[in-house]
Design a protein around this motif. Structure first.
Motif, PDB file in Angstrom:
ATOM      1  N   GLN A  26      -2.934   5.697   0.490  1.00 41.53           N
ATOM      2  CA  GLN A  26      -3.967   4.683   0.358  1.00 41.53           C
ATOM      3  C   GLN A  26      -4.122   3.886   1.735  1.00 41.53           C
ATOM      4  O   GLN A  26      -5.245   3.707   2.100  1.00 41.53           O
ATOM      5  CB  GLN A  26      -3.473   3.358  -0.411  1.00 41.53           C
ATOM      6  N   TYR A  80      -5.189   8.185  -4.044  1.00 41.41           N
ATOM      7  CA  TYR A  80      -4.393   8.011  -5.201  1.00 41.41           C
ATOM      8  C   TYR A  80      -3.347   9.095  -5.226  1.00 41.41           C
ATOM      9  O   TYR A  80      -2.628   9.131  -6.395  1.00 41.41           O
ATOM     10  CB  TYR A  80      -5.316   8.267  -6.435  1.00 41.41           C
ATOM     11  N   ASP A 114      -0.762  11.139  -2.942  1.00 36.88           N
ATOM     12  CA  ASP A 114      -0.230  11.257  -1.466  1.00 36.88           C
ATOM     13  C   ASP A 114       0.043  12.855  -0.895  1.00 36.88           C
ATOM     14  O   ASP A 114       0.359  12.872   0.222  1.00 36.88           O
ATOM     15  CB  ASP A 114       1.177  10.550  -1.441  1.00 36.88           C
ATOM     16  N   TRP A 151       0.957  -1.264  -0.232  1.00 35.44           N
ATOM     17  CA  TRP A 151      -0.148  -0.127   0.148  1.00 35.44           C
ATOM     18  C   TRP A 151       0.807   1.188  -0.209  1.00 35.44           C
ATOM     19  O   TRP A 151       1.730   1.235   0.632  1.00 35.44           O
ATOM     20  CB  TRP A 151      -0.809   0.174   1.334  1.00 35.44           C
ATOM     21  N   ARG A 152       0.498   2.149  -0.891  1.00 36.09           N
ATOM     22  CA  ARG A 152       1.078   3.581  -0.738  1.00 36.09           C
ATOM     23  C   ARG A 152       0.740   4.193   0.781  1.00 36.09           C
ATOM     24  O   ARG A 152      -0.358   3.708   1.282  1.00 36.09           O
ATOM     25  CB  ARG A 152       0.710   4.443  -1.776  1.00 36.09           C
ATOM     26  N   LYS A 153       1.312   5.225   1.140  1.00 36.16           N
ATOM     27  CA  LYS A 153       0.794   5.978   2.451  1.00 36.16           C
ATOM     28  C   LYS A 153      -0.512   6.554   2.276  1.00 36.16           C
ATOM     29  O   LYS A 153      -1.210   6.493   3.088  1.00 36.16           O
ATOM     30  CB  LYS A 153       2.104   6.836   2.851  1.00 36.16           C
TER      31      LYS A 153
END
Length: 72
Positions: free
Chosen positions: A25, A51, A53, A21-23
């Motif tokens: 997200q 979508y 950050d 996961w991105r931060k």
């Protein structure tokens, strides 16, 4: 709870998120799961950290103020 306490709680999860996961997200998913205001912010306010950050701080602040306004 203060804004700083809320931000610390959310970012603590985001900083220990699943590796895939991105931060942003992780922030979105945490707020959606535990506070149920993420989609409202995404669709009504047009702020989407899932979508993007770059808007994490704005997203967290909007979530906090939505929660505070619900309590009153």
């Amino acid at each position: 709870m203060t804004l700083e306490e809320f931000k610390k709680e959310v970012l603590n999860f985001a900083n220990n998120r699943p590796k895939r996961w991105r931060k942003g997200q992780a922030v979105f998913n945490y707020i959606d799961k535990y506070y149920r205001v993420a989609r409202n912010i995404q669709f009504e306010d047009g702020v989407d950290c899932f979508y993007n950050d770059d808007v994490i701080d704005e997203f967290i602040e909007k979530a906090f103020y939505k929660l505070v306004s619900k309590e009153n």
